[in-house]
Design a protein around this motif. Structure first.
Motif, PDB file in Angstrom:
ATOM      1  N   ILE A 137     -10.107  23.301  48.503  1.00 58.97           N
ATOM      2  CA  ILE A 137     -10.801  24.446  47.907  1.00 58.97           C
ATOM      3  C   ILE A 137      -9.753  25.487  47.517  1.00 58.97           C
ATOM      4  O   ILE A 137      -8.598  25.410  47.939  1.00 58.97           O
ATOM      5  CB  ILE A 137     -11.841  25.065  48.867  1.00 58.97           C
ATOM      6  N   ASP A 138     -10.152  26.472  46.732  1.00 54.93           N
ATOM      7  CA  ASP A 138      -9.217  27.508  46.267  1.00 54.93           C
ATOM      8  C   ASP A 138      -9.882  28.882  46.365  1.00 54.93           C
ATOM      9  O   ASP A 138     -10.364  29.428  45.373  1.00 54.93           O
ATOM     10  CB  ASP A 138      -8.798  27.216  44.825  1.00 54.93           C
ATOM     11  N   PRO A 139      -9.929  29.475  47.576  1.00 56.72           N
ATOM     12  CA  PRO A 139     -10.668  30.734  47.771  1.00 56.72           C
ATOM     13  C   PRO A 139     -10.221  31.887  46.889  1.00 56.72           C
ATOM     14  O   PRO A 139     -11.052  32.688  46.456  1.00 56.72           O
ATOM     15  CB  PRO A 139     -10.432  31.047  49.263  1.00 56.72           C
ATOM     16  N   ASP A 140      -8.919  32.040  46.625  1.00 58.61           N
ATOM     17  CA  ASP A 140      -8.482  33.211  45.852  1.00 58.61           C
ATOM     18  C   ASP A 140      -8.583  33.010  44.350  1.00 58.61           C
ATOM     19  O   ASP A 140      -8.188  33.876  43.580  1.00 58.61           O
ATOM     20  CB  ASP A 140      -7.072  33.644  46.255  1.00 58.61           C
ATOM     21  N   GLY A 141      -9.136  31.879  43.919  1.00 61.35           N
ATOM     22  CA  GLY A 141      -9.430  31.698  42.505  1.00 61.35           C
ATOM     23  C   GLY A 141      -8.528  30.716  41.802  1.00 61.35           C
ATOM     24  O   GLY A 141      -7.318  30.670  42.055  1.00 61.35           O
ATOM     25  N   GLY A 191      -3.099  33.599  42.237  1.00 61.85           N
ATOM     26  CA  GLY A 191      -2.806  33.589  43.668  1.00 61.85           C
ATOM     27  C   GLY A 191      -2.039  32.360  44.111  1.00 61.85           C
ATOM     28  O   GLY A 191      -1.134  31.883  43.429  1.00 61.85           O
ATOM     29  N   GLU A 192      -2.463  31.799  45.246  1.00 63.36           N
ATOM     30  CA  GLU A 192      -1.730  30.714  45.880  1.00 63.36           C
ATOM     31  C   GLU A 192      -2.396  29.360  45.645  1.00 63.36           C
ATOM     32  O   GLU A 192      -3.515  29.279  45.131  1.00 63.36           O
ATOM     33  CB  GLU A 192      -1.604  31.004  47.377  1.00 63.36           C
ATOM     34  N   ASP A 193      -1.681  28.312  46.056  1.00 60.87           N
ATOM     35  CA  ASP A 193      -2.171  26.950  45.851  1.00 60.87           C
ATOM     36  C   ASP A 193      -3.435  26.703  46.663  1.00 60.87           C
ATOM     37  O   ASP A 193      -3.687  27.368  47.674  1.00 60.87           O
ATOM     38  CB  ASP A 193      -1.101  25.938  46.278  1.00 60.87           C
ATOM     39  N   PRO A 194      -4.247  25.723  46.230  1.00 62.94           N
ATOM     40  CA  PRO A 194      -5.448  25.360  46.996  1.00 62.94           C
ATOM     41  C   PRO A 194      -5.102  24.943  48.423  1.00 62.94           C
ATOM     42  O   PRO A 194      -3.961  24.590  48.722  1.00 62.94           O
ATOM     43  CB  PRO A 194      -6.028  24.186  46.197  1.00 62.94           C
ATOM     44  N   ILE A 195      -6.101  25.001  49.298  1.00 63.60           N
ATOM     45  CA  ILE A 195      -5.909  24.645  50.705  1.00 63.60           C
ATOM     46  C   ILE A 195      -6.860  23.520  51.071  1.00 63.60           C
ATOM     47  O   ILE A 195      -7.898  23.326  50.444  1.00 63.60           O
ATOM     48  CB  ILE A 195      -6.147  25.849  51.633  1.00 63.60           C
ATOM     49  N   GLU A 220      -3.832  26.439  59.245  1.00 60.03           N
ATOM     50  CA  GLU A 220      -3.579  25.424  58.230  1.00 60.03           C
ATOM     51  C   GLU A 220      -3.908  25.963  56.832  1.00 60.03           C
ATOM     52  O   GLU A 220      -4.382  25.236  55.960  1.00 60.03           O
ATOM     53  CB  GLU A 220      -4.413  24.177  58.541  1.00 60.03           C
ATOM     54  N   ALA A 221      -3.672  27.255  56.647  1.00 63.64           N
ATOM     55  CA  ALA A 221      -3.883  27.919  55.353  1.00 63.64           C
ATOM     56  C   ALA A 221      -3.136  29.239  55.396  1.00 63.64           C
ATOM     57  O   ALA A 221      -2.877  29.795  56.477  1.00 63.64           O
ATOM     58  CB  ALA A 221      -5.366  28.148  55.082  1.00 63.64           C
ATOM     59  N   SER A 222      -2.777  29.748  54.222  1.00 64.76           N
ATOM     60  CA  SER A 222      -2.050  31.018  54.150  1.00 64.76           C
ATOM     61  C   SER A 222      -2.986  32.182  54.473  1.00 64.76           C
ATOM     62  O   SER A 222      -4.207  32.088  54.359  1.00 64.76           O
ATOM     63  CB  SER A 222      -1.463  31.213  52.752  1.00 64.76           C
ATOM     64  N   SER A 223      -2.410  33.299  54.871  1.00 64.47           N
ATOM     65  CA  SER A 223      -3.205  34.477  55.210  1.00 64.47           C
ATOM     66  C   SER A 223      -3.982  34.986  53.991  1.00 64.47           C
ATOM     67  O   SER A 223      -5.105  35.472  54.126  1.00 64.47           O
ATOM     68  CB  SER A 223      -2.303  35.587  55.769  1.00 64.47           C
ATOM     69  N   ARG A 224      -3.409  34.867  52.803  1.00 62.58           N
ATOM     70  CA  ARG A 224      -4.116  35.310  51.594  1.00 62.58           C
ATOM     71  C   ARG A 224      -5.361  34.465  51.352  1.00 62.58           C
ATOM     72  O   ARG A 224      -6.449  35.001  51.078  1.00 62.58           O
ATOM     73  CB  ARG A 224      -3.185  35.236  50.382  1.00 62.58           C
TER      74      ARG A 224
END
Length: 495
Positions: free
Chosen positions: A130-134, A138-142, A181-185
């Motif tokens: 998934i890609d919460p920040d869009g 932002g950052e890569d999917p998690i 297992e995911a970035s803080s952003r």
């Protein structure tokens, strides 16, 4: 070809040496010669075995790298197919290791498991991207675990199993940082998108209190690193556990079972439900120094469910982001009384400074600034700032009547006007308008009871100071309010 040639040469040498060794008796080789040949044989044999091991290791590493490349190509292919519409929207992409990549839609990967479930209710629970920040920002999917029966998103970490804190005495002498297992952003974005988030904490104790004699020996740190002493619920104002919330602790005088300090196996379990504090970033425990005492902590995955609902026209950049906007720019939103303009910087998260800049509309004022002050006595002190005694209006509290100083609360265009009567006989009265101590306008009266006045429009920056300065003469005011000073914000500046 070079490796094969090297193998052939090596085998040939070993074969020749072996023949020589085997035939040493027939060729009447001396014992010393036989010994030398055998030593050479053993040396070459060892060298060959080492060579084979090294080559095998290199080949294994290359194979692993190729597997990773194949996985990357699978992901890239899935993304391309999604963008160009070559697959049905509900098709899943599967990596070589069997992990599900995620639900590809026309707008890219879903931002939460809840979104994936809404897009395709037939999806089964499992591991998804998934890609919460869009998508595209932002950052890569998690990679997360999705419970598709409820749409809950789970993010794991390095402290999910039961961990013994060992033995130590001081408060927080045992500490463990939580690596997710995911970035803080991406975690922050997921929390902002979700209707609710929670995380469970369990502490199994034997003579190991969380708090004893009003001294906190254990706590956890929230996402900002702040120490928190509540172990369940959303009330971070007091130290408590789930049994304290339910009034069911083994000792009614404490708020946590472990705080009873009883020499028996106890535990406290609860869920942190205050989104603003999640996720837990660190666990800290203490007072487990006696050999018989023990403490074991278990921290659950971060789990988020639901999604913020935006009804009607969005009222902020946050609501625009929640419904899926990712392109930074100017947007129209529903204001208090009319449609307003905002600039949304979607490269940031809603909790970041500068995410939304309010542009407004013509003659905009984010909050009103008006003042109207007067004097009711004569002012006779030349070379000084004129103070005021009567406040008719001071909306925004930008005018200090005691010092006679107006401080601009925000940048923009301001209007000022002053008027009064001279108290000087056969001499001039000079009243000057000052901006940060510099003269920007002067009003003059040439004799007793003659009036002076001044109007001005100024472009001010936040913090600029405006005041009236009596350069010469005196000001007349015998409780008649002849001396008046007014000012207000015409239009606010945003760039």
């Amino acid at each position: 070809m070079a490796v094969s040639s090297h193998y052939a040469t090596t085998f040939f040498l070993i074969f020749v040496i072996a023949l020589g060794v085997a035939g040493g008796q027939k060729n009447h080789l001396s014992a010393e010669d036989n010994k030398v040949l055998r030593n050479d044989y053993e040396t070459l044999k060892d060298q060959f075995e080492n060579f084979v091991k090294v080559q095998f290791g290199r080949l294994s590493e290359e194979v692993q790298q190729l597997k990773l490349k194949v996985q990357e190509q699978d992901l890239l292919l899935a993304s391309c197919k999604s963008h160009f519409g070559r697959e049905e929207l509900d098709k899943q992409v599967v990596l070589n290791n069997g992990a599900k990549v995620g639900l590809e839609t026309k707008s890219g990967l879903p931002r939460t498991c809840h979104e994936a479930r809404l897009a395709n209710p037939s999806l089964t629970s499992g591991v998804y991207w998934i890609d919460p920040d869009g998508q595209g920002v932002g950052e890569d999917p998690i990679q997360v675990t999705c419970d598709m029966s409820s749409g809950i998103t789970f993010i794991g970490h390095n402290s999910e199993s039961a961990i013994n804190v060992g033995h130590c005495l001081d408060p927080g002498c045992y500490t463990r940082s939580i690596a997710y297992e995911a970035s803080s952003r991406q975690i922050s974005a997921l929390i902002e998108l979700s209707d609710e988030c929670r995380q469970s904490i369990k502490y199994e104790c034997f003579s190991a209190p969380l708090e004893f004699n009003e001294i906190a020996y254990s706590w956890w740190n929230d996402k900002n690193g702040q120490a928190q002493y509540y172990w369940s619920g959303n009330n971070n104002a007091t130290h408590t556990c789930q049994c304290g919330i339910e009034n069911s602790c083994v000792d009614s005088n404490v708020k946590c079972n472990c705080d009873s300090y009883a020499p028996s196996n106890l535990s406290d379990s609860g869920e942190i439900t205050k989104k603003e504090d999640l996720p837990v970033s660190r666990l800290n425990f203490g007072r487990t120094s006696p050999e018989a005492s023990s403490g074991i902590h278990t921290l659950g995955k971060l789990k988020c469910s639901g999604q913020r609902v935006v009804n009607g026209m969005p009222t902020s950049c946050t609501e625009l982001w929640q419904i899926g906007h990712v392109l930074s720019g100017l947007y129209l939103i529903r204001g208090v009384s009319q449609v307003e303009t905002v600039y949304c910087d979607f490269s940031k998260l809603p909790t970041s400074q500068g995410f939304q800049t309010w542009i407004g509309f013509t003659d905009v004022k984010s909050s009103p600034v008006f003042f109207y002050v007067q004097r009711n006595t004569d002012y006779l002190t030349a070379n000084s700032v004129v103070p005021f005694e009567v406040t008719k209006l001071n909306l925004g509290n930008a005018m200090n009547t005691a010092t006679g100083t107006f401080v601009a609360p925000r940048s923009g265009k301001y209007f000022f006007a002053l008027s009064g009567i001279s108290n000087s006989v056969d001499t001039y009265t000079y009243v000057r308008l000052q901006l940060n101590g510099e003269v920007v306008g002067t009003s003059l009266s040439t004799n007793l009871y003659l009036t002076f006045s001044l109007q001005s429009v100024l472009q001010l920056h936040t913090g600029d100071q405006i005041r009236l300065f009596l350069a010469a003469g005196t000001i007349h005011d015998n409780n008649q309010h002849f001396m008046n000073f007014v000012g207000f914000l015409i239009e606010e500046s945003f760039f």
